[in-house]
Design a protein around this motif. Structure first.
Motif, short mmCIF file in Angstrom:
data_model
loop_
_atom_site.label_atom_id
_atom_site.label_comp_id
_atom_site.label_asym_id
_atom_site.label_seq_id
_atom_site.Cartn_x
_atom_site.Cartn_y
_atom_site.Cartn_z
N CYS A 640 1.14 -0.91 0.51
CA CYS A 640 0.47 -0.70 -0.03
C CYS A 640 0.92 1.24 0.16
O CYS A 640 1.97 1.31 0.54
CB CYS A 640 -1.20 -0.32 1.51
SG CYS A 640 -0.10 0.28 2.56
N CYS A 646 -0.37 8.39 3.01
CA CYS A 646 -1.38 8.25 3.85
C CYS A 646 -0.48 8.47 5.16
O CYS A 646 0.04 9.22 5.66
CB CYS A 646 -1.02 6.15 3.58
SG CYS A 646 -2.89 6.46 4.69
N GLY A 649 -0.40 5.52 7.91
CA GLY A 649 1.01 4.69 7.71
C GLY A 649 1.26 5.21 8.51
O GLY A 649 1.86 6.40 9.40
N CYS A 680 -0.14 -0.13 7.64
CA CYS A 680 -0.38 0.41 9.14
C CYS A 680 -1.53 -1.06 9.26
O CYS A 680 -1.95 -1.71 8.25
CB CYS A 680 -1.15 1.36 9.38
SG CYS A 680 -2.97 1.42 8.76
N ARG A 682 -4.53 -0.89 9.00
CA ARG A 682 -5.84 -1.03 8.47
C ARG A 682 -5.54 -2.34 7.12
O ARG A 682 -6.96 -2.87 6.81
CB ARG A 682 -6.76 0.37 7.63
CG ARG A 682 -7.34 1.17 8.83
CD ARG A 682 -6.81 2.69 8.08
NE ARG A 682 -7.70 3.26 9.12
CZ ARG A 682 -6.40 3.71 10.83
NH1 ARG A 682 -5.40 3.42 10.61
NH2 ARG A 682 -7.48 4.50 11.31
N ASN A 683 -4.46 -2.68 6.46
CA ASN A 683 -4.22 -4.09 5.87
C ASN A 683 -4.49 -4.10 4.41
O ASN A 683 -5.24 -5.26 3.82
CB ASN A 683 -4.49 -5.16 6.19
CG ASN A 683 -3.52 -6.16 5.98
OD1 ASN A 683 -2.76 -6.25 5.21
ND2 ASN A 683 -4.41 -7.41 6.69
N CYS A 684 -4.50 -2.76 3.81
CA CYS A 684 -4.95 -2.42 2.41
C CYS A 684 -4.26 -2.79 1.48
O CYS A 684 -4.64 -3.34 0.60
CB CYS A 684 -4.79 -1.43 1.61
SG CYS A 684 -5.34 -0.03 2.88
#
Ligand SMILES: Cc1cc2nc3c(=O)[nH]c(=O)nc-3n(C[C@H](O)[C@H](O)[C@H](O)COP(=O)(O)OP(=O)(O)OC[C@H]3O[C@@H](n4cnc5c(N)ncnc54)[C@H](O)[C@@H]3O)c2cc1C
Ligand SMILES: NC(=O)c1ccc[n+]([C@@H]2O[C@H](COP(=O)([O-])OP(=O)(O)OC[C@H]3O[C@@H](n4cnc5c(N)ncnc54)[C@H](O)[C@@H]3O)[C@@H](O)[C@H]2O)c1
Ligand code: SF4
Ligand code: FES
Length: 813
Positions: A640, A646, A649, A680, A682-684
């Protein structure tokens, strides 16, 4: 004491004797039993003749009931006696050698005769069927004198005969009348995969060929086809089907259609005469597989013992080809019609195919190729006729042994099965018998259950169910599984092979196969690529990769597509590209008129529809590293944007991903490996369904392993948490090398970790010294890798070789 009734059995084969075994259990004292058998042997397992021919069993092992069994049960046995007359008035039978026996009840279990094509020359020496011990011995003898065999018929029997003859060192051509093999059991897609696999094992096929005559003088020397072409062969095996053996019944005046007509209690048209097995026709069907014949035998035994029975209602059948290295399963109705719906998965790379056919919310048929572990379970759904509406995809995606045997909640189908339900169709072994062997006879492995009950001893199709029962009844006391070879060419396991290669310093696949006594000196498409991998893993600097042992895509360094074209995927580290690279890709795509340019799930660009001959030119113009989108190697590192852009991040996921991809690109691994780095939790980048996933947290990184986003989705297990990028590199290197050194070829990290357990992997990596040693070995392996396309493009000889290779037949998998 009441006098015993006289029971005579004609036919000492599988179905008849099975009925007697049942009867002896139900009512041991009711009958004086006499058995006549035309063959000079005790009752044996005809199914296993294929294994005898292929070297998997010897004649002694296939005896079901030895001579003592008849004595112990006071059975009068006349072997080598063929009954030639039944006198229904006097209620007697007479054998060709003049023995007469009286009966109160008579069972006709004369089986089938092989269908022999009435061809000119069919009476020559060397023309045989494959039905009994005698045929088997004839084939073994012929293989000592002659080199070439022809098998007519590409059905179950023909292919099993052909595999056996290959094992005996003969060159084998299989002649089949239809366009594709096993047309009575498979659809075309599965059949084509089967053909490719058998060709890789050395079998040759002549499809759509109708035999006109058999050439030769006294002995056959080959076939002549109706189109005028010919094939040579000193042994001709006819395997074109069977016909029920009804001659005696017809002579006696018993009603005969295709088989001897019987009702639900196996009664024929003549009072006190029963028929069972392949010679019987029930509701218009004469079966040719043992499972239904055993069911018939059980009903007949109950009827004769006076035990209440609902009668025989017919059977749905399933088949499994018994050819080592090839897994094929078929059950029920597998041909689609306007009233049915079919779901299919075809994985040409992994060599698997699965099709299920549904009608009115019920499963009515299935075809499996490559992985047949779900066969037994699917078959039980077909037989039960229960609704599977809403669960169709679950059935398509498959079950694991854990699911089959899972006892929590009591939902398992296996648990719900009645004790008398048959688990092993080939040997007629019920769930109750296996449960008894586990609970009361100390059997705690599939091998010991096989030895005790015979379940799983023939086609092996019931093995997943036996394993499921072990889970239910043996619990923690399940023993070590019986060792099985990596394929049918050897009985050695992966670990034994790796150990022997190291101990004896074996340096080529040929040497391994010779020294370790492979049954099939050429190996097969399962063991050859595996050996090539193990040798490369063990001797990264010395071993010369054997291109011919690699799977097709790896030989061409490109993925073959369904229309025969290839795809080109340049490496785009961490999914981060540049305008210059994008322009280059666009120009190449335009110049070579690439039909489709697509973003892949791994954040790169795929040029699809490329002609084989354009591959070197495209790579030359692209001048980018190969993305290895085709191989058992590192594929992609998905990232990501991370803290570069981001706002959530916490770390530089793109930088970390690029570093990982640059470090591990070109690495040979047991199966493909995918990585991802998220900036992070949120693991995109979906790092928790990757083989190795890195997720940034405050002040460090979580390292996850053994995830999978494919057919069977598996979330990763957390390996550890580290602080620095150097530690990420150290742990990821150590993990990948540990996987390289310990997994089986073609085993993804998810399967491997499930097999060996997370704790074992953690233990293997916990010591820093071990990690650094693993990292060193990984770096050594990486140091000798080169970019395949750069090499081909820059070296005249390799480029020429590639062009030659393009014309040659690839290893098919
Ligand atoms: C090589 C091979 C592999 C097979 N593999 C499988 C498999 O994997 N799975 C599966 O389900 N099925 C398989 N089959 C089919 C299976 O073996 C048969 O369905 C089964 O043996 C039929 O049993 P049966 O008792 O009806 O006939 P048989 O086993 O043929 O027994 C009939 C017996 O009766 C004898 N007989 C005939 N006439 C007379 C007479 N007048 N007097 C005295 N005796 C007589 C015959 O000699 C024979 O011994 C295979 C068959 C072969 C040949
Ligand atoms: N693994 C197993 O379950 C197994 C193994 C062996 C045998 N069997 C059983 O034994 C019996 C006999 O097997 P089979 O394979 O002979 O029977 P089959 O009927 O299943 O297959 C015969 C095949 O021969 C082909 N054929 C017919 N005429 C031909 C010709 N003139 N030239 C070339 N091909 C021709 C047919 O298309 C058919 O596919 C069957 O009942 C089978 O189920 C089962
Ligand atoms: S994983 Fe976190 S850092 Fe990465 S893009 Fe998603 S929210 Fe941003
Ligand atoms: S079903 Fe064939 S061995 Fe059990």
């Amino acid at each position: 004491m009441a006098t015993k009734k006289k029971l005579v059995l004609i036919g000492n084969g599988m179905a008849g004797v099975r009925a007697i075994e049942h009867l002896l259990k139900l009512s041991p004292e009711s009958y004086d039993i006499t058995i006549f058998g035309a063959e000079p042997h005790p009752n044996y397992n005809r199914i296993m003749l294929s294994s005898v021919l292929a070297g998997g069993a010897d004649m002694k092992e296939i005896v079901i009931n030895d001579w003592d069994w008849y004595k112990e049960n006071n059975i009068t046995l006349h072997v080598g006696h063929k009954i030639t007359k039944i006198d229904t008035d006097r209620k007697t039978v007479v054998s060709n050698l003049g023995i007469e026996a009286a009966y109160d009840s008579l069972i006709v279990a004369t089986g089938s005769n092989p269908f022999m094509l009435p061809l000119p020359g069919a009476d020559k020496e060397g023309v045989i069927a494959f039905r009994d011990i005698k045929d088997c011995e004839t084939m073994i003898d012929a293989s000592k004198q002659y080199k070439k065999a022809v098998v007519i018929g590409g059905g179950l029997l023909g292919l099993e005969a052909a595999r056996g003859l290959l094992h005996l060192g003969m060159e084998v051509n299989v002649v089949h009348i239809n366009p594709y093999l096993m047309d009575r059991q498979l659809d075309e897609a599965a059949s084509r995969m089967l053909q490719r696999e058998l060709e890789a094992q050395g079998m040759q096929f002549l499809l759509k060929k109708s035999t006109a005559s058999i050439k030769g003088k006294r002995r056959a020397t080959g076939l002549v086809f109706s189109d005028g072409s010919e094939v040579d062969g000193d042994l001709v095996v006819m395997a074109v089907g069977i016909k029920p053996n009804v001659d005696l019944a017809r002579l006696t005046g018993i009603e005969v259609n295709r088989g001897i007509v019987v009702n639900d209690f196996m009664q024929t048209s003549v009072p006190d005469i029963y028929a069972v097995g392949e010679c019987a026709e029930h509701r218009g069907i004469a079966y040719g597989l043992v499972a239904p014949l055993y069911e018939q035998g059980a009903v007949l035994a109950k009827h004769l013992a006076g035990v209440e029975t609902a009668g025989y209602a017919g059977s749905v059948t399933s088949t499994k080809l018994k050819v080592s290295g090839v897994d094929v399963f078929s059950a029920g109705i597998f041909v689609e019609t306007p009233d049915t719906k079919a779901l299919k998965i075809q994985d040409d790379l992994g060599g698997t195919y699965k099709k299920i056919v549904l009608q009115d919310g019920k499963l009515i048929g299935a075809v499996l190729f490559g992985d047949t572990s779900d066969g037994a379970e699917l078959f039980s759904y077909i037989k039960s006729g229960e609704s599977v509406a809403g669960r169709e995809k679950e059935l398509l995606l498959g079950f694991s042994a854990d699911q089959l045997g899972q006892s929590s909640g009591g939902n398992s189908r296996l648990e719900a099965m009645a004790d008398d339900e048959i688990i092993c169709g080939c040997n007629g072994v019920s769930k109750g018998t296996i449960a008894d062997a586990i609970m009361n006879k100390g059997c705690n492995t599939v091998g010991s259950i096989k030895a005790c009950t015979k379940a799983s001893g023939s086609c092996g199709g019931c093995k997943p169910l036996v394993e499921g029962l072990l889970q239910i009844y043996a619990g923690d006391s399940i023993g070590e599984p019986v060792k099985e070879g990596i394929c049918g060419c050897t009985t050695l396991s992966r670990d034994e092979i790796v150990e022997e290669i190291t101990r004896m310093k074996l340096m080529s696949t040929k040497e391994v196969m010779n020294v370790l006594g492979w049954h099939n000196p050429e190996g097969c498409s399962k063991c050859r690529p595996a050996l090539n991998y193990y040798l490369g893993m063990l001797y990264p600097e010395e071993y010369v990769d054997e291109k011919e042992s690699r799977i097709t895509n790896e030989r061409y360094h490109a993925n073959i597509q369904k229309d025969g074209t290839y795809s080109v995927v340049p490496r785009i580290y961490g999914g981060v590209t540049s305008p210059t690279d994008l322009k280059k890709i666009a120009e190449v795509a335009e110049k070579f008129e690439v039909p489709l340019v697509k973003f892949t799930g791994g954040q790169r660009l795929d040029l699809l529809g490329v002609k084989k001959e354009d591959l070197p030119k495209i790579w030359e113009e692209l001048d980018m590293p190969s993305g290895h989108a085709y191989g058992k190697t590192l594929r992609t590192v998905k990232t990501c944007v991370g803290n570069t852009f981001c706002r959530f991040g916490t770390q530089d996921s793109m930088g970390m991903g690029i570093q990982l991809e640059k470090a591990f690109e070109r690495l040979n691994t047991p199966a493909k490996v995918k990585l991802a780095v998220s900036g992070c939790p949120r693991n995109c980048a979906e790092a928790t369904i990757k083989d190795f996933g890195v997720v940034a947290i405050d002040g460090g990184w979580e390292l996850h392993i053994a995830g999978n986003g494919g057919v069977k989705v598996r979330a990763t297990d957390l390996l550890c948490i580290v602080k620095t990028e150097e530690e990420v590199m150290e742990w990821s290197s150590a993990f990948l090398q540990y996987y390289r050194e310990n997994a089986q070829w073609n085993e993804r990290t998810a399967q491997w970790v499930e097999r060996v357990g997370l704790d074992a992997v953690k233990q293997g990596l916990e010591n820093r010294e071990d990690r650094l040693a693993l990292k060193d070995r990984l770096e050594k392996a990486l140091s000798v890798t080169t970019d395949p396309w750069k090499q081909i493009v820059e070296t005249d000889e390799l480029r020429k070789n590639f062009e030659q290779l393009s014309g040659a037949e690839p290893v098919k998998l």
